[in-house]
Design a protein around this motif. Structure first.
Motif, PDB file in Angstrom:
ATOM      1  N   LEU A 155       0.834  -1.205   0.000  1.00  0.00           N
ATOM      2  CA  LEU A 155       0.000   0.000   0.000  1.00  0.00           C
ATOM      3  C   LEU A 155       0.864   1.249   0.000  1.00  0.00           C
ATOM      4  N   SER A 156       0.473   2.226  -0.817  1.00  0.00           N
ATOM      5  CA  SER A 156       1.064   3.554  -0.737  1.00  0.00           C
ATOM      6  C   SER A 156      -0.031   4.507  -0.293  1.00  0.00           C
ATOM      7  N   VAL A 157       0.079   4.978   0.948  1.00  0.00           N
ATOM      8  CA  VAL A 157      -0.929   5.880   1.516  1.00  0.00           C
ATOM      9  C   VAL A 157      -0.222   7.124   2.030  1.00  0.00           C
ATOM     10  N   GLY A 158      -1.005   8.192   2.225  1.00  0.00           N
ATOM     11  CA  GLY A 158      -0.407   9.453   2.617  1.00  0.00           C
ATOM     12  C   GLY A 158      -1.201  10.196   3.663  1.00  0.00           C
ATOM     13  N   SER A 159      -0.591  11.256   4.171  1.00  0.00           N
ATOM     14  CA  SER A 159      -1.242  12.064   5.197  1.00  0.00           C
ATOM     15  C   SER A 159      -2.323  12.951   4.618  1.00  0.00           C
ATOM     16  N   SER A 160      -2.240  13.243   3.324  1.00  0.00           N
ATOM     17  CA  SER A 160      -3.219  14.124   2.677  1.00  0.00           C
ATOM     18  C   SER A 160      -3.044  14.045   1.175  1.00  0.00           C
ATOM     19  N   MET A 161      -3.916  14.736   0.437  1.00  0.00           N
ATOM     20  CA  MET A 161      -3.708  14.925  -0.987  1.00  0.00           C
ATOM     21  C   MET A 161      -2.388  15.673  -1.184  1.00  0.00           C
ATOM     22  N   ASP A 162      -1.627  15.302  -2.208  1.00  0.00           N
ATOM     23  CA  ASP A 162      -0.358  15.955  -2.532  1.00  0.00           C
ATOM     24  C   ASP A 162       0.686  15.803  -1.429  1.00  0.00           C
ATOM     25  N   SER A 163       0.695  14.653  -0.753  1.00  0.00           N
ATOM     26  CA  SER A 163       1.723  14.388   0.255  1.00  0.00           C
ATOM     27  C   SER A 163       2.904  13.614  -0.325  1.00  0.00           C
ATOM     28  N   GLY A 164       2.785  13.175  -1.585  1.00  0.00           N
ATOM     29  CA  GLY A 164       3.878  12.475  -2.245  1.00  0.00           C
ATOM     30  C   GLY A 164       3.674  10.993  -2.433  1.00  0.00           C
ATOM     31  N   LYS A 165       2.465  10.481  -2.176  1.00  0.00           N
ATOM     32  CA  LYS A 165       2.257   9.028  -2.205  1.00  0.00           C
ATOM     33  C   LYS A 165       2.378   8.436  -3.613  1.00  0.00           C
ATOM     34  N   THR A 166       1.963   9.169  -4.660  1.00  0.00           N
ATOM     35  CA  THR A 166       2.111   8.656  -6.023  1.00  0.00           C
ATOM     36  C   THR A 166       3.585   8.558  -6.391  1.00  0.00           C
ATOM     37  N   THR A 167       4.344   9.586  -6.034  1.00  0.00           N
ATOM     38  CA  THR A 167       5.782   9.582  -6.318  1.00  0.00           C
ATOM     39  C   THR A 167       6.480   8.477  -5.537  1.00  0.00           C
ATOM     40  N   SER A 168       6.106   8.302  -4.268  1.00  0.00           N
ATOM     41  CA  SER A 168       6.680   7.217  -3.471  1.00  0.00           C
ATOM     42  C   SER A 168       6.370   5.863  -4.109  1.00  0.00           C
ATOM     43  N   ALA A 169       5.127   5.692  -4.545  1.00  0.00           N
ATOM     44  CA  ALA A 169       4.742   4.439  -5.199  1.00  0.00           C
ATOM     45  C   ALA A 169       5.602   4.195  -6.436  1.00  0.00           C
ATOM     46  N   ALA A 170       5.767   5.238  -7.251  1.00  0.00           N
ATOM     47  CA  ALA A 170       6.483   5.088  -8.518  1.00  0.00           C
ATOM     48  C   ALA A 170       7.959   4.743  -8.302  1.00  0.00           C
ATOM     49  N   TYR A 171       8.589   5.371  -7.312  1.00  0.00           N
ATOM     50  CA  TYR A 171       9.999   5.076  -7.068  1.00  0.00           C
ATOM     51  C   TYR A 171      10.190   3.721  -6.398  1.00  0.00           C
ATOM     52  N   MET A 172       9.181   3.263  -5.639  1.00  0.00           N
ATOM     53  CA  MET A 172       9.234   1.901  -5.119  1.00  0.00           C
ATOM     54  C   MET A 172       9.061   0.909  -6.267  1.00  0.00           C
ATOM     55  N   VAL A 173       8.160   1.204  -7.175  1.00  0.00           N
ATOM     56  CA  VAL A 173       8.002   0.380  -8.379  1.00  0.00           C
ATOM     57  C   VAL A 173       9.331   0.294  -9.119  1.00  0.00           C
ATOM     58  N   GLU A 270      -6.138  -7.910   5.965  1.00  0.00           N
ATOM     59  CA  GLU A 270      -5.556  -9.247   5.852  1.00  0.00           C
ATOM     60  C   GLU A 270      -4.850  -9.462   4.520  1.00  0.00           C
ATOM     61  N   THR A 271      -5.233  -8.695   3.502  1.00  0.00           N
ATOM     62  CA  THR A 271      -4.666  -8.881   2.157  1.00  0.00           C
ATOM     63  C   THR A 271      -3.420  -8.019   1.928  1.00  0.00           C
ATOM     64  N   VAL A 272      -3.098  -7.146   2.882  1.00  0.00           N
ATOM     65  CA  VAL A 272      -2.006  -6.189   2.694  1.00  0.00           C
ATOM     66  C   VAL A 272      -0.685  -6.799   3.163  1.00  0.00           C
ATOM     67  N   HIS A 273       0.297  -6.747   2.300  1.00  0.00           N
ATOM     68  CA  HIS A 273       1.631  -7.277   2.626  1.00  0.00           C
ATOM     69  C   HIS A 273       2.463  -6.263   3.404  1.00  0.00           C
ATOM     70  N   SER A 274       2.456  -4.981   2.971  1.00  0.00           N
ATOM     71  CA  SER A 274       3.278  -3.954   3.598  1.00  0.00           C
ATOM     72  C   SER A 274       2.774  -2.575   3.200  1.00  0.00           C
ATOM     73  N   VAL A 275       3.296  -1.532   3.876  1.00  0.00           N
ATOM     74  CA  VAL A 275       2.779  -0.183   3.702  1.00  0.00           C
ATOM     75  C   VAL A 275       3.927   0.829   3.599  1.00  0.00           C
ATOM     76  N   ILE A 276       3.819   1.713   2.588  1.00  0.00           N
ATOM     77  CA  ILE A 276       4.651   2.917   2.511  1.00  0.00           C
ATOM     78  C   ILE A 276       3.774   4.081   2.943  1.00  0.00           C
ATOM     79  N   PHE A 277       4.281   4.910   3.852  1.00  0.00           N
ATOM     80  CA  PHE A 277       3.513   6.080   4.271  1.00  0.00           C
ATOM     81  C   PHE A 277       4.242   7.353   3.882  1.00  0.00           C
ATOM     82  N   SER A 278       3.541   8.236   3.158  1.00  0.00           N
ATOM     83  CA  SER A 278       4.092   9.517   2.716  1.00  0.00           C
ATOM     84  C   SER A 278       3.422  10.655   3.481  1.00  0.00           C
ATOM     85  N   ALA A 279       4.215  11.676   3.800  1.00  0.00           N
ATOM     86  CA  ALA A 279       3.674  12.806   4.552  1.00  0.00           C
ATOM     87  C   ALA A 279       4.328  14.103   4.086  1.00  0.00           C
ATOM     88  N   GLY A 280       3.621  15.196   4.377  1.00  0.00           N
ATOM     89  CA  GLY A 280       4.097  16.503   3.948  1.00  0.00           C
ATOM     90  C   GLY A 280       5.020  17.175   4.937  1.00  0.00           C
TER      91      GLY A 280
END
Length: 351
Positions: A155-173, A270-280
């Motif tokens: 999972l790539s989740v964030g503290s808010s809109m525009d916290s960087g979660k899409t960018t974090s997801a892409a660089y993890m990819v 139960e289906t989630v393996h791990s989590v990236i959390f992005s924040a501003g």
């Protein structure tokens, strides 16, 4: 209508239709209902994403095909499907989502939304108003969790809109791909627009998918069961390539309705393996990761906009033992950190 109609992205699968201009006054639109709209006044949106994913310029008097939907975007618009369509309408999202703006970020007070009016409803050969969601309904699977067992969902989740979660997801990819893994990217919630999928594809994802693939103009105000079924359906779509990992982004912040609904659902967790959390910022990074831990979803890494500031990084590192990586480090070292997290989990299970 002789003028060319610009078909927006959410309507890409709408084919074989007619246009009915006769019942506009009393019609009560639903999420996904498709219409032809005339541009009245340009505001925030000067372009719309068309069916070929091209940003098409719009000007007053243009016609476009779009779908009614709701939107939740703290940095842009809050908007809803209206009770009737014989009023001033607005473009809520560039992917072709229209409705009525209820509130907007201060940055857009002077600009305002692009205003439009409905000129015709799009109907099928049986006289029914065409609907992007209903058009894909037969492809929606019921949630079982089985699809998630075929891949590892990060999972790539964030503290808010525009916290960087899409960018974090892409660089993890990118890091996973460079390490030799087959990788999928999913955007489960948000408002239809292909930018995030395209970005993750550009950084190495073997396959991408999002909610709009199943006709959802947005996921705002969806029922919990609907979100779980959508999750299963998107996973079924990407596991056709047998990805080792699937990086899945959930839009907006932890307190947004659909986000908290999913992250506190036991069956989903139960289906989630791990989590990236992005924040501003540092406070959001610490409090957000603590929230996730209380929900049983402790992140294996913290990233996001705050990592652009060495001072904020130091503040976070002084208040947590969780690894902190900027985007370049996510690509270079994220997989190593992930494997340490996996090995720790396996050790705990063995004990």
């Amino acid at each position: 209508m002789k003028k060319r109609i610009k078909k927006t992205y959410i309507c890409k699968d709408i084919k074989d239709y007619t246009i009915d201009e006769t019942i506009l006054t009393d019609y009560h639109p639903k999420v996904g209902d498709v219409g032809i709209f005339e541009i009245i006044k340009i505001g925030k949106h000067k372009t719309v994403e068309d069916e070929d994913k091209r940003n098409a310029r719009i000007i007053a008097c243009d016609l476009m095909m779009a779908a009614f939907g709701n939107r939740y975007a703290t940095a842009q618009f809050e908007g809803y499907v209206p009770d009737k369509c014989n009023e001033e309408l607005h473009i809520l999202g560039a992917g072709g989502i229209v409705g009525v703006v209820h509130s907007m970020h201060y940055n857009y007070i002077d600009i305002g939304p692009t205003t439009i009016r409905l000129v015709g409803l799009v109907k099928d050969n049986w006289g029914n108003v065409m609907n992007t969601k209903l058009n894909q309904q037969s492809n929606i699977a019921s949630f079982t969790g089985a699809a998630a067992a075929e891949t590892k969902v990060i999972l790539s989740v964030g503290s808010s809109m525009d916290s960087g979660k899409t960018t974090s997801a892409a660089y993890m990819v990118n890091g996973l791909k460079n390490a030799g893994y087959k990788v999928a990217y999913i955007k489960l919630t948000g408002t239809a627009y292909t930018k995030d999928c395209d970005f993750n594809y550009d950084l190495g994802a073997d396959i991408t998918a999002d909610f709009s693939d199943f006709g959802f103009p947005s996921t705002y105000l969806c029922e919990e069961s609907e979100l779980l079924d959508l999750y299963e359906s998107l996973l079924q779509k990407v596991i056709t390539i047998r990805p080792d990992y699937t990086v899945m982004e959930i839009a907006d912040g932890l307190y947004q309705r659909e986000t908290i609904m999913l992250l506190t659902n036991p069956r989903f967790k139960e289906t989630v393996h791990s989590v990236i959390f992005s924040a501003g910022d540092s406070l959001a990074a610490i409090n957000g990761s603590n929230n996730l831990t209380s929900w049983g979803l402790t992140p294996f890494v913290l990233s996001g906009l705050f990592t652009a500031s060495p001072l904020l990084i130091n503040e976070v590192k002084s208040n947590t033992m969780l690894p902190v990586l900027n985007i370049e480090e996510l690509s270079a070292n994220g997989v190593e950190i992930l494997h340490k997290f996996e090995n720790k989990g396996n050790l705990l299970k063995a004990l």
